[in-house]
Write a protein that holds these residues in place. Structure first.
Motif, PDB file in Angstrom:
ATOM      1  N   UNK A  90       0.504  -1.024   0.039  1.00 13.75           N
ATOM      2  CA  UNK A  90      -0.077  -0.009  -0.087  1.00 13.75           C
ATOM      3  C   UNK A  90       0.836   1.332  -0.205  1.00 13.75           C
ATOM      4  N   UNK A  91       2.361   0.968   0.012  1.00 20.94           N
ATOM      5  CA  UNK A  91       2.827   2.352   0.253  1.00 20.94           C
ATOM      6  C   UNK A  91       3.046   2.960  -1.193  1.00 20.94           C
ATOM      7  N   UNK A  92       2.863   4.190  -1.293  1.00 19.96           N
ATOM      8  CA  UNK A  92       2.708   5.028  -2.399  1.00 19.96           C
ATOM      9  C   UNK A  92       3.916   5.636  -2.953  1.00 19.96           C
ATOM     10  N   UNK A  93       3.914   5.514  -4.174  1.00 16.41           N
ATOM     11  CA  UNK A  93       5.492   5.906  -4.830  1.00 16.41           C
ATOM     12  C   UNK A  93       5.095   7.508  -5.580  1.00 16.41           C
ATOM     13  N   UNK A 105       6.103   3.456 -14.935  1.00 16.18           N
ATOM     14  CA  UNK A 105       6.163   3.087 -13.439  1.00 16.18           C
ATOM     15  C   UNK A 105       5.326   1.940 -13.273  1.00 16.18           C
ATOM     16  N   UNK A 106       4.238   1.914 -13.617  1.00 16.25           N
ATOM     17  CA  UNK A 106       3.238   0.744 -13.271  1.00 16.25           C
ATOM     18  C   UNK A 106       3.838  -0.501 -13.643  1.00 16.25           C
ATOM     19  N   UNK A 111       0.857  -3.135 -11.042  1.00 15.95           N
ATOM     20  CA  UNK A 111      -0.111  -2.211 -11.517  1.00 15.95           C
ATOM     21  C   UNK A 111      -0.945  -1.807 -10.491  1.00 15.95           C
ATOM     22  N   UNK A 112      -0.894  -2.647  -9.434  1.00 11.68           N
ATOM     23  CA  UNK A 112      -1.886  -1.935  -8.180  1.00 11.68           C
ATOM     24  C   UNK A 112      -0.984  -1.010  -7.434  1.00 11.68           C
ATOM     25  N   UNK A 137      -4.969   5.405 -10.385  1.00 11.68           N
ATOM     26  CA  UNK A 137      -6.330   5.319  -9.838  1.00 11.68           C
ATOM     27  C   UNK A 137      -6.201   4.677  -8.421  1.00 11.68           C
ATOM     28  N   UNK A 138      -4.812   4.142  -8.016  1.00 11.78           N
ATOM     29  CA  UNK A 138      -4.931   3.692  -6.803  1.00 11.78           C
ATOM     30  C   UNK A 138      -4.438   4.629  -5.606  1.00 11.78           C
ATOM     31  N   UNK A 139      -4.316   5.771  -6.136  1.00 16.19           N
ATOM     32  CA  UNK A 139      -3.627   6.902  -4.931  1.00 16.19           C
ATOM     33  C   UNK A 139      -4.742   7.337  -4.193  1.00 16.19           C
TER      34      UNK A 139
END
Length: 267
Positions: A90-93, A105-106, A111-112, A137-139
């Motif tokens: 779940x850590x965001x980049x 990047x994905x 991809x998640x 879409x996951x941010x």
């Protein structure tokens, strides 16, 4: 604020870090750094009293947000592999790498993975100026925005507009500096001292922007108020109109946008 790990400790990373610490958005113990130059890490730790001593795997595992600040020609795939190996799912980049898209990047990060692209402006110490941001879409924007807004204003964009934003908004401060220099030179040419001329230009620049904000009027409307028939101001504008100033400025912006697009295509 959550734990943030910076991969790459260059000038832009330092500018972001300095602004976020100054505004209290980050605490020194919430920050960790990694870089190919250990001396650079020690310099920033000492300069900003950063106390985190975790090694890279542990720092990545603890991070809520990971800022990638390496150069486009560096081993981005290797960096991505380290993140996949050690960071929580779940850590965001947050990428500040020019020209590397969310899709690219994905592919490297999974991809998640929540991924944000940001093109930072260079006015971080002022808290002004817009950085351009595109998210997948996951941010969770409520989680990432407080950090992004700690070093300036944020304009969320469709990713297709990032290159335009880079050439126009991020490079745009150059045109302001150029205008200030040229106008101050004009005051000196007319007979004022350098100090007098520069002070007048600064105040007029800041005051004009505030007037535009307060009035909500178009610049042309304010110019009409400022210019009497056959007066001083309209005679000055007449000469400026003959110089193709507007066309030159617009051509400069389009050239910067073209170059940004060219550089993005070379990745």
């Amino acid at each position: 604020m959550s734990h943030i790990h910076f991969i790459g400790a260059g000038q832009m990373t330092e500018a972001i870090l300095r602004a976020a610490l100054k505004r209290g958005t980050l605490n020194p113990d919430e920050v960790s750094l990694s870089d190919i130059d250990p001396a650079r890490i020690e310099t920033l730790k000492a300069r900003y009293q950063l106390s985190n001593t975790q090694d890279l795997p542990d720092a990545l595992a603890a991070a809520d947000h990971i800022v990638i600040g390496v150069r486009p020609q560096d081993d981005i795939a290797g960096v991505a592999q380290l993140i996949k190996q050690h960071a929580a799912p779940q850590a965001s980049v947050i990428s500040i790498i020019a020209g590397v898209t969310l899709a690219q990047l994905s592919l490297m990060l999974g991809e998640l993975r929540p991924i944000t692209r940001i093109i930072p402006n260079t006015l971080t110490d002022t808290g002004l100026g817009y950085s351009g941001v595109a998210c997948n879409a996951y941010v969770n924007r409520a989680s990432v925005m407080p950090f992004l807004e700690s070093f300036g204003k944020v304009m969320v964009l469709e990713e297709r507009l990032i290159d335009i934003f880079t050439g126009f908004a991020v490079a745009g401060v150059n045109y302001v500096y150029y205008f200030v220099e040229a106008l101050a030179d004009a005051g000196v040419l007319a007979g004022l001292t350098r100090t007098q001329s520069t002070q007048v230009v600064w105040e007029n620049l800041v005051g004009a922007v505030e007037m535009l904000k307060l009035s909500g009027r178009h610049p042309r409307q304010l110019m009409d108020i400022n210019n009497s028939p056959a007066g001083v101001g309209i005679n000055g504008l007449y000469e400026l109109n003959k110089s193709d100033f507007a066309a030159g400025l617009q051509s400069s912006v389009l050239a910067a946008v073209r170059r940004t697009t060219e550089l993005s295509g070379q990745k």
